[in-house]
Structures are given as C-alpha cells and as structure tokens.
Design a protein around this motif. Structure first.
Motif, PDB file in Angstrom:
ATOM      1  N   GLN A 152      25.505 -26.774 -11.736  1.00 38.72           N
ATOM      2  CA  GLN A 152      25.938 -26.435 -10.389  1.00 38.72           C
ATOM      3  C   GLN A 152      24.999 -27.090  -9.382  1.00 38.72           C
ATOM      4  OE1 GLN A 152      26.196 -22.189  -9.862  1.00 38.72           O
ATOM      5  NE2 GLN A 152      28.406 -22.186 -10.119  1.00 38.72           N
ATOM      6  N   VAL A 153      25.564 -27.540  -8.267  1.00 37.61           N
ATOM      7  CA  VAL A 153      24.769 -28.169  -7.220  1.00 37.61           C
ATOM      8  C   VAL A 153      25.084 -27.505  -5.891  1.00 37.61           C
ATOM      9  CG1 VAL A 153      24.640 -30.380  -8.408  1.00 37.61           C
ATOM     10  CG2 VAL A 153      26.501 -29.961  -6.799  1.00 37.61           C
ATOM     11  N   LEU A 154      24.158 -27.676  -4.957  1.00 37.19           N
ATOM     12  CA  LEU A 154      24.371 -27.189  -3.604  1.00 37.19           C
ATOM     13  C   LEU A 154      25.250 -28.170  -2.833  1.00 37.19           C
ATOM     14  CD1 LEU A 154      20.742 -26.035  -2.754  1.00 37.19           C
ATOM     15  CD2 LEU A 154      22.653 -24.584  -3.438  1.00 37.19           C
ATOM     16  N   ASP A 155      25.720 -27.731  -1.703  1.00 38.53           N
ATOM     17  CA  ASP A 155      26.502 -28.596  -0.825  1.00 38.53           C
ATOM     18  C   ASP A 155      25.656 -29.817  -0.451  1.00 38.53           C
ATOM     19  OD1 ASP A 155      28.028 -29.796   1.119  1.00 38.53           O
ATOM     20  OD2 ASP A 155      28.591 -27.917   2.100  1.00 38.53           O
ATOM     21  N   PRO A 156      26.107 -31.036  -0.799  1.00 34.53           N
ATOM     22  CA  PRO A 156      25.270 -32.213  -0.504  1.00 34.53           C
ATOM     23  C   PRO A 156      25.051 -32.455   0.979  1.00 34.53           C
ATOM     24  CG  PRO A 156      27.452 -32.882  -1.247  1.00 34.53           C
ATOM     25  CD  PRO A 156      27.366 -31.406  -1.457  1.00 34.53           C
ATOM     26  N   ARG A 157      25.861 -31.840   1.846  1.00 38.02           N
ATOM     27  CA  ARG A 157      25.683 -32.027   3.273  1.00 38.02           C
ATOM     28  C   ARG A 157      24.465 -31.284   3.813  1.00 38.02           C
ATOM     29  NH1 ARG A 157      31.415 -29.984   5.231  1.00 38.02           N
ATOM     30  NH2 ARG A 157      30.747 -28.337   3.788  1.00 38.02           N
ATOM     31  N   LEU A 158      23.913 -30.342   3.019  1.00 38.44           N
ATOM     32  CA  LEU A 158      22.746 -29.595   3.481  1.00 38.44           C
ATOM     33  C   LEU A 158      21.507 -30.470   3.576  1.00 38.44           C
ATOM     34  CD1 LEU A 158      23.193 -26.277   1.460  1.00 38.44           C
ATOM     35  CD2 LEU A 158      23.803 -26.713   3.843  1.00 38.44           C
ATOM     36  N   LYS A 159      21.397 -31.450   2.679  1.00 37.53           N
ATOM     37  CA  LYS A 159      20.224 -32.332   2.674  1.00 37.53           C
ATOM     38  C   LYS A 159      20.573 -33.757   3.112  1.00 37.53           C
ATOM     39  CE  LYS A 159      18.698 -33.883  -1.171  1.00 37.53           C
ATOM     40  NZ  LYS A 159      18.107 -34.046  -2.504  1.00 37.53           N
ATOM     41  N   PHE A 160      21.664 -33.891   3.864  1.00 35.64           N
ATOM     42  CA  PHE A 160      22.031 -35.212   4.367  1.00 35.64           C
ATOM     43  C   PHE A 160      21.124 -35.568   5.544  1.00 35.64           C
ATOM     44  CE2 PHE A 160      24.499 -38.309   6.731  1.00 35.64           C
ATOM     45  CZ  PHE A 160      25.057 -39.085   5.735  1.00 35.64           C
ATOM     46  N   PRO A 161      20.598 -36.797   5.627  1.00 32.90           N
ATOM     47  CA  PRO A 161      20.821 -37.926   4.713  1.00 32.90           C
ATOM     48  C   PRO A 161      19.940 -37.858   3.477  1.00 32.90           C
ATOM     49  CG  PRO A 161      19.428 -38.610   6.526  1.00 32.90           C
ATOM     50  CD  PRO A 161      19.795 -37.182   6.799  1.00 32.90           C
ATOM     51  N   PRO A 162      20.488 -38.254   2.324  1.00 31.07           N
ATOM     52  CA  PRO A 162      19.693 -38.199   1.091  1.00 31.07           C
ATOM     53  C   PRO A 162      18.766 -39.397   0.966  1.00 31.07           C
ATOM     54  CG  PRO A 162      21.877 -39.013   0.614  1.00 31.07           C
ATOM     55  CD  PRO A 162      21.857 -38.717   2.087  1.00 31.07           C
ATOM     56  N   ARG A 163      17.834 -39.283   0.064  1.00 23.33           N
ATOM     57  CA  ARG A 163      16.917 -40.368  -0.262  1.00 23.33           C
ATOM     58  C   ARG A 163      16.923 -40.573  -1.771  1.00 23.33           C
ATOM     59  NH1 ARG A 163      11.468 -39.256   3.424  1.00 23.33           N
ATOM     60  NH2 ARG A 163      12.495 -39.447   5.490  1.00 23.33           N
TER      61      ARG A 163
ATOM     62  N   PRO B 145      35.814 -26.525   1.675  1.00 20.68           N
ATOM     63  CA  PRO B 145      34.435 -26.073   1.890  1.00 20.68           C
ATOM     64  C   PRO B 145      34.399 -24.881   2.852  1.00 20.68           C
ATOM     65  CG  PRO B 145      34.578 -28.463   2.052  1.00 20.68           C
ATOM     66  CD  PRO B 145      35.985 -27.952   1.982  1.00 20.68           C
ATOM     67  N   ARG B 146      33.478 -23.983   2.581  1.00 23.66           N
ATOM     68  CA  ARG B 146      33.396 -22.781   3.401  1.00 23.66           C
ATOM     69  C   ARG B 146      32.952 -23.098   4.826  1.00 23.66           C
ATOM     70  NH1 ARG B 146      30.442 -17.930   0.507  1.00 23.66           N
ATOM     71  NH2 ARG B 146      32.163 -18.489  -0.880  1.00 23.66           N
ATOM     72  N   PHE B 147      32.084 -24.081   4.975  1.00 22.62           N
ATOM     73  CA  PHE B 147      31.599 -24.477   6.293  1.00 22.62           C
ATOM     74  C   PHE B 147      32.039 -25.899   6.587  1.00 22.62           C
ATOM     75  CE2 PHE B 147      28.502 -21.309   4.838  1.00 22.62           C
ATOM     76  CZ  PHE B 147      28.572 -20.399   5.879  1.00 22.62           C
ATOM     77  N   LYS B 148      32.474 -26.122   7.822  1.00 25.42           N
ATOM     78  CA  LYS B 148      32.811 -27.465   8.243  1.00 25.42           C
ATOM     79  C   LYS B 148      31.544 -28.206   8.650  1.00 25.42           C
ATOM     80  CE  LYS B 148      37.454 -26.284   9.863  1.00 25.42           C
ATOM     81  NZ  LYS B 148      38.413 -26.308  11.004  1.00 25.42           N
TER      82      LYS B 148
ATOM     83  N   ASP C  84      29.802 -26.943  11.723  1.00 23.66           N
ATOM     84  CA  ASP C  84      29.006 -25.734  11.527  1.00 23.66           C
ATOM     85  C   ASP C  84      27.631 -26.070  10.985  1.00 23.66           C
ATOM     86  OD1 ASP C  84      31.261 -24.340  12.347  1.00 23.66           O
ATOM     87  OD2 ASP C  84      32.005 -24.135  10.287  1.00 23.66           O
ATOM     88  N   LEU C  85      27.588 -27.024  10.041  1.00 26.77           N
ATOM     89  CA  LEU C  85      26.294 -27.426   9.504  1.00 26.77           C
ATOM     90  C   LEU C  85      25.469 -28.161  10.555  1.00 26.77           C
ATOM     91  CD1 LEU C  85      27.370 -28.643   5.945  1.00 26.77           C
ATOM     92  CD2 LEU C  85      26.529 -26.397   6.626  1.00 26.77           C
ATOM     93  N   ASP C  86      26.121 -28.943  11.399  1.00 29.29           N
ATOM     94  CA  ASP C  86      25.392 -29.628  12.467  1.00 29.29           C
ATOM     95  C   ASP C  86      24.815 -28.622  13.465  1.00 29.29           C
ATOM     96  OD1 ASP C  86      26.005 -32.013  11.292  1.00 29.29           O
ATOM     97  OD2 ASP C  86      27.717 -32.442  12.592  1.00 29.29           O
ATOM     98  N   GLN C  87      25.526 -27.554  13.685  1.00 27.82           N
ATOM     99  CA  GLN C  87      25.012 -26.518  14.582  1.00 27.82           C
ATOM    100  C   GLN C  87      23.775 -25.864  13.987  1.00 27.82           C
ATOM    101  OE1 GLN C  87      25.913 -25.832  17.610  1.00 27.82           O
ATOM    102  NE2 GLN C  87      24.525 -24.087  17.869  1.00 27.82           N
ATOM    103  N   ARG C  88      23.787 -25.645  12.682  1.00 27.89           N
ATOM    104  CA  ARG C  88      22.602 -25.073  12.035  1.00 27.89           C
ATOM    105  C   ARG C  88      21.433 -26.053  12.054  1.00 27.89           C
ATOM    106  NH1 ARG C  88      24.821 -23.103   6.314  1.00 27.89           N
ATOM    107  NH2 ARG C  88      22.558 -23.164   5.901  1.00 27.89           N
ATOM    108  N   LYS C  89      21.720 -27.347  11.909  1.00 27.07           N
ATOM    109  CA  LYS C  89      20.639 -28.332  11.943  1.00 27.07           C
ATOM    110  C   LYS C  89      20.018 -28.448  13.328  1.00 27.07           C
ATOM    111  CE  LYS C  89      22.190 -31.310   8.158  1.00 27.07           C
ATOM    112  NZ  LYS C  89      22.620 -32.681   7.763  1.00 27.07           N
TER     113      LYS C  89
ATOM    114  N   ARG D  63      22.964 -17.717   1.128  1.00 29.17           N
ATOM    115  CA  ARG D  63      23.795 -17.074   0.119  1.00 29.17           C
ATOM    116  C   ARG D  63      25.256 -17.411   0.319  1.00 29.17           C
ATOM    117  NH1 ARG D  63      26.582 -12.448   0.217  1.00 29.17           N
ATOM    118  NH2 ARG D  63      25.708 -11.969   2.274  1.00 29.17           N
ATOM    119  N   GLN D  64      25.659 -17.690   1.583  1.00 30.88           N
ATOM    120  CA  GLN D  64      27.060 -17.976   1.869  1.00 30.88           C
ATOM    121  C   GLN D  64      27.439 -19.417   1.544  1.00 30.88           C
ATOM    122  OE1 GLN D  64      24.872 -16.858   4.039  1.00 30.88           O
ATOM    123  NE2 GLN D  64      25.451 -14.767   4.625  1.00 30.88           N
ATOM    124  N   ASP D  65      26.478 -20.304   1.347  1.00 32.83           N
ATOM    125  CA  ASP D  65      26.795 -21.706   1.082  1.00 32.83           C
ATOM    126  C   ASP D  65      27.441 -21.868  -0.283  1.00 32.83           C
ATOM    127  OD1 ASP D  65      25.874 -22.788   3.484  1.00 32.83           O
ATOM    128  OD2 ASP D  65      23.799 -22.739   2.781  1.00 32.83           O
TER     129      ASP D  65
END
Length: 752
Positions: free
Chosen positions: A328-339, A380-383, A386-391, A405-407
């Motif tokens: 299982q992996v997390l939403d890849p958009r959480l750590k965008f941009p990747p390295r 996806p649960r978050f668009k 929404d992730l940009d707002q959190r960032k 927990r909701q991700d």
C-alpha cells in the motif's frame, strides 16, 4: 571577438525563447515572462510586445447558449466509438494519436525522440501507459482453473500449475492457443498472475499473538483467483476460448462427481479496473522509489527488506525475474514534486546493504485484488485544489504534506519486467518494472512518475524496445495468427494509399523490380500452400470419383500454416538435424508436448510431412556488411558457390587494402539476385539497430529451409560443427525497393 560576433548575431536573429533547448520551449513562454529562465527575463521583457488593452464592453448574449453542453459531456461524446485512457488528455497534447484496437492511443511524441528514447531505455528511464491491455479474472477451484488453463496454454516450459508460479510470487509469461489446437491456432502472448495464497499466521515474541492487519489463512476450500493479461486485439477470441474451456471442464467435473458436489468457475472481464504503467531502464527503480511512499505495515519484514534495497538497484535485471510485490502507498500528490532516489555510492554502506528479498506469497500480497476496495478508490477523496490548500498553510513552501487519517491508502502491485533473449549472441536486454494501480488513480501516479524528466513511450517506442532486445513483438512479428492478418492488412492499405498518391515518376516501380507483394508478405506462396491448392484442383478435375484419402481441401488443418516458437525450439531443431526423417521427429516432439499437458495426440489427418512443410519459425538477421533490412524484405537461400564467395569475401575483408576493389567485389556479389523460387521467408521488423550499430531484422522463414541452411553450413564447412558461432548460417536479403541482395547471418529466436 568571435564570441562577441556570435552573441550579437544570435541576439539579432533569435528571440529569447528560441535560444532555449527544445525540452524547455513552451508556447506560453512568448506570453508569460515567468516561463523564461531568470537570467533571460530582462531581455524577454524588452522583446515582448506591449499589452493592448481594450475598453470594457457589455457582452452580448448568444442565442441557444443554454443548450451548450458542459465540457465533460463533450468529451464523453467523443468517446462513443473508442475509449480514452485516464492519461489521454496529457498524451493528446504532446503525442501523435491514432485509433487502435478500440482505443485512442499515443503512437509517438511530436518531437524527434527516436534516439533519446532509445538512450532512455538503455541508460535512464522511460514510461509507457499500458492500461489498454485486456484483463480477465477467473475464480474457482484451483484444480479446475489449472485444468482449464492447460488446455489452451503453451505446453513448452513451466505450466500455470507449476509450484514456481502457483503461490502468486511470480508472473507467468506464456502464449495462448485455441483449445486443444496446439501447435495450430496461435492466438496471442498471455501473462498470468495468481492471487497470492493467504498469509501464514505471524507471531510476536513467541507468544502466539496475531499481528494487526494480517489476513487469516484459508482452511475451508482451495478457491483461487487468477488474472489474465493479453493484447486487446485478441480480446474477443480469448473470451470465446475461456468460455469453451470452462464449459468443457465443468461438464467433465459434473460427470465424474455425479452431482455430489457443486462447483463453478467465474470469468469476469475486469478490463478498465486497473491502470498499468511500464517503467523501463536502469533508473526505473530510483524513479519508483522516489514516487511511491509505502504505508508501514506490521509484520511485513520481507517487504521492508525489499524496499530497503530497492533504491540501490543499479538495474531491475538484478531482481528475480517476474517477481510480484504487493503493498500500500500514500497518495503520491502529498509529496509532489518527487525526487528520484540516489544509489548509495559509499563503499561501506553499499557493501552492507541488505539483499533484495526472494519472491514469496507474503511479499506478493496486495489488497488490489479486492473488488470492494477498488470500487471505494474510483475517485480520490481529495481533489488537487484541496491538497494545494493544505500545502499553502505550510510555513516552508514546497514541503511535503503529512498523511492524515482521511487520506487515501492505495494498494499497488509491482512486477519485474525484462525484455531479453539469452539465446542470441548480441542480445541487448532491457529491464524495468510494471506498476499496477486501481482505476481512478492514473493521473496522480503518472504525473509523479514523469515529473523527474522520465521520457514517455508510445506504441513506436514500445515496439523499438522489443526490437533492440531481440524479442518478437505482437502482432507485428507473429505470422499465421489472426491478429497479424488484421494488422498486416491495415498496414498494407495505408502503404498502398501512400504509394497510389504519388505520380508514376516519383514512386517505386515494383513490377520492374520483381516484387510481387510489396505491401504484405505472401506466406502461402512462401510455404508453397498456394501451389498445393492449385495442384489439388487439377487432380480433382482429372479424376471422376476422388477417393477420401486424396481430398484434402485448402484451408484444412493439414495445409494450415503454423509458427514454431517456445523455449524448447533449439532442442527440437537439434534433434531434427541429426536424423533423415525430420517430419517424424517433429511430429513426435509435438505429441510429446501435447501429452505433457494432458492433450490427445494429433489426429491421423495431420501427416508428419505436412506438419514440417507448413511450419514457420522466428529468426533474426544481422547484416554482415553494409545495408539495413526493411519491413517486408524478402529472404533468399543462396547457392553453394555464392555462399562460398560471400564467406571468402567476409573473411578477407580485413586484409583488403584496395577500397575500390572491395566495393566492386561486394557490388558484384550483391547484384546476383536469386529467383523467386529461392524465397524462404520475409522480414517483419527491420531497420538500423542503434544498440548494435548495424542493420538488424526480425522475421520468419520456413522450418524446412532453416534445416536446409544448417545442412548447407555443414556441407560447406565439414570441419566445423554447424551451426556454430564462427561459421554462421548465411542468407540473402533484398528490400522490396532494392536492386541488391545483401548477405546476413541467420539465428533462431527462442523464448528463453
């Protein structure tokens, strides 16, 4: 002074965005200063035209504006006669698109990337969206599924019921035939993935306490699931084969058990339930390691060991072949941009790095097999907004988000993929991974995978990878199959249309060159089947009452062409070369393989001589001198005297000092074109090989003439063991628009 003159010339003839490298040029850079590098913005500002402002006016209402459909409805309307992949819009802006196999697929990039794509597959990483492949899931009793699969899978090599694959730790790569039809009726390559068996109970500290999240072992029955992946061109045929095989297996089970126990086989079409990405190249492991963020799970020490050594893999070829890893992996958009991960070059840390884990059922366990989990992840649960707002709340811009927990937690499957052919002398292997993610998550994963300058591959680049590695490509290199007939007919129509549009003075005169079928190989003429049919018609008209033994209609099993392929091909050819009655040996070998899978021997109507005469075999051609074979090029068998002269010329080529004499001799030999009766095969894929540095081609020739080439090599070189590496088999190749017959070595292609 020269630098000043060059700079002044460039500044007067080129704008700022025209001086950028091609991969940085964007159309929006001519309108937005921020698209230009910082050091050039001042000059770009001076070059831009002043903005012309217009006085605000009241917009006029348009008649029928309420009837305009939204963008989503418009895009869905364009998919009425074909399907779009989830990454379609990204590809459509950057690649040439065509309708293929019921999909709208990317063929090749719009920029010139043939050589860069090859370099990426050899030294970097390249990704291809293979979500268009058909997927079918079969559920039922393990014994019945194995019996069902063995009735149409290739009997050469390990079967679907072998212990190596039955646990689900590895993927099986085989070929599908029509039920009980081997070696006839080849359908398509087939990949099988067993659902991993239930994990054993793990214990903590020797107290027998169950770990949280560990699935319980199955004790009630042997119900299993298996996933079949194959080319979409064979979708309808494979469905018919599966239905026929399942019906026969269930009927046999019902007769043997007399209704004492009920059972069933479920065949579900799950095409479109997964997104599949093929990441090839030495840096594919680092790209995946930087993109994916596994979820920590208790009790999975084997996966922890694998992931710790995954980033340090210098090539995916270091991993066990076709191993399956589920996690299982997390939403890849959480750590965008990747390295991308970097290989540890420190000697101490690299030497003591843990070895990669061995394939196992526990390592392959994944929740992606659960249909309910896949349905819950369709959106996806978050668009992204929404992730940009959190960032934007982060104190340091650009930092990764912590998973809540909701991700979403997305189950994925990683499969080792290799394109290699160890049976040839100059094979260029390409290794990588196949990433399978649930539907609805195509763009989130694809955006992260391509962000680190990973090149994109279309259909042309994917075919080139197989060509450079010396592997046959479906359906292009599979003559005698229905998919190849459809593909060859479509290509012939396109090439014929291009040829017809040219005036007679600007197109090739194939009649003058003696090319009877320039747009499509005539395999029936190469095998002599057309001549057999004509002879049978003549014999039938001369006799008043034909006997049953003489009536063998054209198109029956006796005169039907078939393709000899598989890992045991070198062994079969070796056994045939040492005997006089070669057809009998081939007939016995085919029956041995059929009995290996529990199939009945070939019927009496299939004679050993007909089986040998109607067989084709895949071979590779390597040019000895200049020239590059092209598609549809003709393959000739050379006379003994011509073959001796070519061998002598090639052997003395390094000692010849007179270049003119060398060129004259070569042109003289290449100008001797054999008759059409000497045609033994055709090229299916051929051009200049970047990996080898000379002409290379993949094609097919008749099995009879392959044995004749071996006998010719033994006859001309009695002191050598033929075929050998020092004295290879030679054949002539003439392009359909060529005036010369170049010489090339012949080598058998086997799936090893």
């Amino acid at each position: 002074m020269h630098n000043a003159m060059k700079t002044a010339s460039a500044s007067s003839t080129h704008r700022v965005w025209q001086t950028l490298p091609r991969h940085l040029r964007r159309r929006a850079a001519s309108h937005d200063i921020r698209r230009v590098p910082l050091r050039l913005r001042e000059k770009a500002t001076a070059e831009m035209d002043p903005v012309k402002t217009q006085a605000p006016t009241r917009s006029k209402s348009k008649a029928g504006k309420y009837r305009q459909k939204v963008r989503t409805d418009a895009l869905l309307r364009r998919q009425r006669d074909k399907k779009w992949l989830e990454t379609h819009l990204w590809h459509a802006k950057r690649m040439h698109m065509e309708n293929m196999w019921g999909y709208r697929l990317a063929v090749s990039p719009t920029d010139k990337t043939y050589r860069p794509s090859h370099r990426a597959s050899m030294h970097d990483a390249i990704i291809h969206d293979a979500s268009y492949y058909s997927c079918i899931e079969i559920k039922g009793s393990e014994k019945l599924i194995v019996e069902m699969l063995e009735s149409f899978c290739d009997p050469q090599g390990s079967g679907p019921g072998s212990k190596r694959y039955l646990s689900g730790a590895r993927m099986i790569e085989t070929h599908a035939y029509k039920r009980n039809a081997y070696p006839y009726e080849l359908v398509a390559p087939l990949a099988l993935i067993w659902r991993p068996q239930s994990q054993l109970l793990n214990y903590e500290n020797g107290k027998g306490k169950k770990n949280a999240g560990t699935p319980l072992p199955s004790k009630s029955s042997d119900i299993r699931s298996i996933l079949l992946r194959f080319h979409p061109l064979a979708h309808a045929t494979m469905l018919d084969i599966l239905k026929e095989s399942a019906s026969y297996v269930l009927e046999t089970y019902k007769r043997s058990h007399q209704g004492r126990q009920e059972t069933r086989l479920e065949i579900t079409d799950v095409t479109g339930h997964f997104n599949v990405f093929e990441i090839m190249g030495p840096k594919s492991s680092q790209v995946l390691h930087g993109c994916l963020s596994p979820v920590h799970s208790v009790g999975r020490t084997d996966f922890s060991q694998f992931w710790a050594s995954f980033a340090n893999l210098q090539s995916a070829g270091s991993a066990p072949r076709s191993m399956v890893i589920g996690f299982q992996v997390l939403d890849p958009r959480l750590k965008f941009p990747p390295r991308n991960a970097r290989i540890q070059i420190d000697a101490a840390s690299y030497v003591h790095a843990p070895p990669i884990a061995f394939p196992s059922s526990q390592l392959a366990h994944s929740e992606i097999w659960n249909e309910q989990i896949r349905k819950g992840l369709l959106e996806p649960r978050f668009k992204k907004k929404d992730l940009d707002q959190r960032k934007s709340i982060n104190l340091i811009p650009g930092t990764s988000l912590d998973a809540l927990r909701q991700d979403d937690r997305i189950p994925v499957v990683l499969i080792q993929r290799s394109l290699e052919n160890s049976g040839t002398t100059d094979a260029q292997s390409v290794h990588g991974w196949t990433l399978i993610v649930p539907a609805g998550w195509g763009m989130p994963f694809f955006s992260s995978l391509i962000f680190t300058s990973t090149r994109i591959a279309g259909q042309s680049e994917r075919q080139t990878q197989s060509y450079e590695s010396g592997k046959v490509y479906f359906p292009r290199d599979y003559p005698t199959t229905d998919a190849y007939s459809l593909y060859a007919s479509e290509q012939a129509m396109q090439e014929k249309a291009v040829w017809d549009r040219k005036p007679p003075a600007k197109r090739v005169n194939y009649c003058k060159l003696g090319s009877e079928n320039p747009f499509k190989p005539d395999w029936e003429s190469i095998l002599g089947i057309a001549n057999k049919a004509e002879d049978q018609k003549v014999i039938t008209t001369q006799r008043e009452v034909p006997t049953p033994s003489d009536t063998r209609p054209f198109g029956s099993t006796v005169v039907r062409p078939w393709l000899l392929r598989g890992p045991e091909v070198p062994k079969i050819i070796s056994s045939m070369s040492s005997v006089f009655n070669q057809g009998a040996i081939l007939h016995s070998e085919v029956n041995r393989l059929r009995l290996k899978r529990g199939l009945a021997p070939l019927s009496n109507s299939v004679k050993p001589g007909d089986l040998l005469q109607n067989a084709l075999i895949n071979v590779q051609f390597t040019t000895c001198l200049r020239g590059s074979p092209q598609d549809h090029a003709l393959v000739y068998i050379l006379d003994d005297d011509v073959c001796l002269k070519w061998n002598k010329f090639i052997h003395q080529l390094s000692t010849v000092l007179d270049v003119n004499a060398e060129t004259t001799e070569e042109h003289k030999l290449a100008g001797r074109i054999p008759d059409n009766t000497a045609i033994i095969g055709s090229i299916t894929t051929g051009h200049y090989s970047l990996a080898r540095g000379h002409g290379f081609a993949i094609g097919a020739i008749t099995l009879v003439h392959l044995l004749a080439l071996e006998q010719q090599c033994s006859r001309l070189h009695p002191n050598q063991e033929a075929p050998s590496k020092t004295i290879p088999m030679l054949a002539g190749i003439r392009n359909i628009d060529g005036h010369q017959c170049q010489v090339a070595t012949v080598e058998v292609l086997a799936d090893i």
